[in-house]
Motif scaffolding. Sequence first.
Motif, PDB file in Angstrom:
ATOM      1  N   ALA A 190      23.631  50.199  58.686  1.00  0.00           N
ATOM      2  CA  ALA A 190      22.183  50.249  58.472  1.00  0.00           C
ATOM      3  C   ALA A 190      21.854  51.303  57.425  1.00  0.00           C
ATOM      4  CB  ALA A 190      21.479  50.561  59.789  1.00  0.00           C
ATOM      5  N   LEU A 191      21.038  50.905  56.436  1.00  0.00           N
ATOM      6  CA  LEU A 191      20.645  51.821  55.374  1.00  0.00           C
ATOM      7  C   LEU A 191      19.212  52.317  55.553  1.00  0.00           C
ATOM      8  CD1 LEU A 191      22.101  49.837  52.325  1.00  0.00           C
ATOM      9  CD2 LEU A 191      23.179  51.677  53.620  1.00  0.00           C
ATOM     10  N   GLY A 192      18.515  51.798  56.577  1.00  0.00           N
ATOM     11  CA  GLY A 192      17.106  52.141  56.775  1.00  0.00           C
ATOM     12  C   GLY A 192      16.189  51.145  56.092  1.00  0.00           C
ATOM     13  N   ASP A 193      14.933  51.125  56.510  1.00  0.00           N
ATOM     14  CA  ASP A 193      13.938  50.206  55.937  1.00  0.00           C
ATOM     15  C   ASP A 193      14.369  48.752  56.049  1.00  0.00           C
ATOM     16  OD1 ASP A 193      12.333  52.397  55.165  1.00  0.00           O
ATOM     17  OD2 ASP A 193      13.465  52.606  53.288  1.00  0.00           O
ATOM     18  N   GLY A 194      15.128  48.422  57.120  1.00  0.00           N
ATOM     19  CA  GLY A 194      15.543  47.044  57.332  1.00  0.00           C
ATOM     20  C   GLY A 194      16.611  46.557  56.383  1.00  0.00           C
ATOM     21  N   ARG A 195      17.288  47.457  55.689  1.00  0.00           N
ATOM     22  CA  ARG A 195      18.320  47.073  54.736  1.00  0.00           C
ATOM     23  C   ARG A 195      19.693  47.446  55.272  1.00  0.00           C
ATOM     24  NH1 ARG A 195      16.564  49.253  48.902  1.00  0.00           N
ATOM     25  NH2 ARG A 195      18.565  48.289  48.416  1.00  0.00           N
ATOM     26  N   TYR A 196      20.691  46.695  54.802  1.00  0.00           N
ATOM     27  CA  TYR A 196      22.044  46.890  55.293  1.00  0.00           C
ATOM     28  C   TYR A 196      23.027  46.872  54.119  1.00  0.00           C
ATOM     29  CZ  TYR A 196      19.971  45.989  59.817  1.00  0.00           C
ATOM     30  OH  TYR A 196      19.187  46.070  60.933  1.00  0.00           O
ATOM     31  N   GLY A 197      24.164  47.459  54.353  1.00  0.00           N
ATOM     32  CA  GLY A 197      25.213  47.465  53.346  1.00  0.00           C
ATOM     33  C   GLY A 197      26.556  47.180  53.982  1.00  0.00           C
ATOM     34  N   LEU A 198      27.557  46.943  53.134  1.00  0.00           N
ATOM     35  CA  LEU A 198      28.933  46.781  53.585  1.00  0.00           C
ATOM     36  C   LEU A 198      29.693  48.045  53.195  1.00  0.00           C
ATOM     37  CD1 LEU A 198      30.007  43.114  52.761  1.00  0.00           C
ATOM     38  CD2 LEU A 198      29.869  44.173  54.994  1.00  0.00           C
ATOM     39  N   ALA A 199      30.218  48.735  54.186  1.00  0.00           N
ATOM     40  CA  ALA A 199      30.972  49.959  53.939  1.00  0.00           C
ATOM     41  C   ALA A 199      32.448  49.720  54.230  1.00  0.00           C
ATOM     42  CB  ALA A 199      30.441  51.086  54.812  1.00  0.00           C
ATOM     43  N   PHE A 200      33.305  50.396  53.492  1.00  0.00           N
ATOM     44  CA  PHE A 200      34.735  50.297  53.728  1.00  0.00           C
ATOM     45  C   PHE A 200      35.183  51.316  54.773  1.00  0.00           C
ATOM     46  CE2 PHE A 200      34.866  48.587  49.276  1.00  0.00           C
ATOM     47  CZ  PHE A 200      35.360  47.347  49.608  1.00  0.00           C
ATOM     48  N   ARG A 201      36.076  50.890  55.676  1.00  0.00           N
ATOM     49  CA  ARG A 201      36.689  51.814  56.626  1.00  0.00           C
ATOM     50  C   ARG A 201      38.203  51.686  56.489  1.00  0.00           C
ATOM     51  NH1 ARG A 201      39.373  52.343  61.179  1.00  0.00           N
ATOM     52  NH2 ARG A 201      39.532  50.109  61.589  1.00  0.00           N
ATOM     53  N   PRO A 202      38.832  52.650  55.798  1.00  0.00           N
ATOM     54  CA  PRO A 202      40.295  52.578  55.644  1.00  0.00           C
ATOM     55  C   PRO A 202      40.994  52.606  57.004  1.00  0.00           C
ATOM     56  CG  PRO A 202      39.344  54.197  54.146  1.00  0.00           C
ATOM     57  CD  PRO A 202      38.248  53.786  55.094  1.00  0.00           C
ATOM     58  N   LEU A 203      42.169  51.979  57.064  1.00  0.00           N
ATOM     59  CA  LEU A 203      42.935  51.984  58.302  1.00  0.00           C
ATOM     60  C   LEU A 203      43.355  53.409  58.652  1.00  0.00           C
ATOM     61  CD1 LEU A 203      45.302  48.902  57.885  1.00  0.00           C
ATOM     62  CD2 LEU A 203      43.064  49.018  58.973  1.00  0.00           C
ATOM     63  N   LEU A 204      43.304  53.715  59.937  1.00  0.00           N
ATOM     64  CA  LEU A 204      43.714  55.025  60.411  1.00  0.00           C
ATOM     65  C   LEU A 204      45.234  55.138  60.382  1.00  0.00           C
ATOM     66  CD1 LEU A 204      41.349  55.143  63.506  1.00  0.00           C
ATOM     67  CD2 LEU A 204      41.086  56.506  61.417  1.00  0.00           C
ATOM     68  N   PRO A 205      45.770  56.362  60.257  1.00  0.00           N
ATOM     69  CA  PRO A 205      47.230  56.522  60.314  1.00  0.00           C
ATOM     70  C   PRO A 205      47.842  55.918  61.580  1.00  0.00           C
ATOM     71  CG  PRO A 205      46.218  58.543  59.525  1.00  0.00           C
ATOM     72  CD  PRO A 205      45.095  57.635  59.948  1.00  0.00           C
TER      73      PRO A 205
END
Length: 461
Positions: free
Chosen positions: A209-224
């Motif tokens: 959630a980016l606020g104001d009803g907007r959304y984004g795609l974020a990257f989450r690298p794999l954990l060790p």
Amino acid sequence: MKAIHDPHGVLAHGLAAIRSQYQVPAGFPPQVLEAATRAAARPLIDHADRSSVPFVTLDPATSTDLDQAFWIEPSGADLILQYAIADVAWFVDDGDAIDVEAWRRGTTIYLPDGKAGLYPPVLAEGAASLLPGGPRPAVIFTVRLRPDGEATLDSAERALIRSRAKLAYDAVTAADLPPAFAEFAARMDAAEKMRGAVRVDPPEQEVEALGDGRYGLAFRPLLPSEQHNAALSLAANLAIAAALQQAGTGLFRVMAGPTAKAMARLRSTAAGLGLDWPQSDDLKAFERTLDPTNPHHAAFMLAVRRAGNGAGYAPWIPGVTPWHEAISATYAHATAPLRRLADRHVIRATLAVANGKPVPDEVEDAFRRLPAVMAKADATSGVIERAVIDLAEVVMLQGREGERFAACVTDLDGESARVQLVDLPVITRVKLPGAAPGARVELRLDSADTASRRLIFAPTG
């Protein structure tokens, strides 16, 4: 589909439409549920007692369908992995209602809002799952790992185990794990580099959630912890594949490298993303330099995954060495039987081979039929994954109609160009007469339609 997480539920309506469009099963037929309930109560009478081994599991925190438990101990200079895999075949008989339904499905289908399992929950998340406590039936593969990272299969047996802990990737500590856990992964990593292998593990994508009803795609690298855990499965699957190949039987995971056209597209993608890929380096050498925490590197890693010919399955054929290009080795799938139909049969063959017994005729017959069944299941999963990604991209860009985006051209088909947005993990097609691969272009977003899961861009010039 594990690549996208949707903690806020903004994809709910679109996901419901995808489930309907692709007829994702919402449950199991009554006769399958009844058979699974009976099977779950089956007495455990053909298993050695290995409950004294301090097995643990390591998975996402919310997972309940646990395929694998493990323990690692030194043996001289070698490391011994005791890898307990859910004994699904103990509960499922050839030709019974559960088996017939599993052959129809082929794999578990994952979506951000839940999964359509290969087996009913009473088995997959109950009697057959390697949850803490127990006793739980398993097949234990004893895998020996030499200092140079070569993995061999010492033995295989049916056994009862008791998992000591259900560990989670995002909370596990070194004290929770076998002391040699990291060393095991390091040996496997060194061996991969020696044989020129590269596992493409692009970061997962999360809707934020980016606020104001907007959304984004974020990257989450794999954990060790995720990467180290994957090394255990890799070692077991390599050792099992070698044992089956030597015995003249088995089902193998095979994959060719990217085609010349795909390689040219990747070169163009790298140039457009501003990545320095020396002409003297092949793809594998370049991949080893990538940092999944860098958004441009992460976008390229996703492009690599999409560029491959796709992996398939092949039965043993005399005189043919089955090959998996990304792993640079002969490889099998045997460590996720709750999620893949093929693994159950590979496990049965490995039990027979390791104990000097003939592989059952039913298993050999399954090896001949499984490639087509698994190809269809993988194709269905791939189409659903692409639809989910398309939906997530549309949700991310809704409300940004009229904005301009930098993009790079990756390849052409007449006047239609495939383009990769430079700052977002989005691939789309645009009419760009005269464009050249690798060119930077500026695009305007004209439409982001969730109903069709379609983005429409147009050049600004």
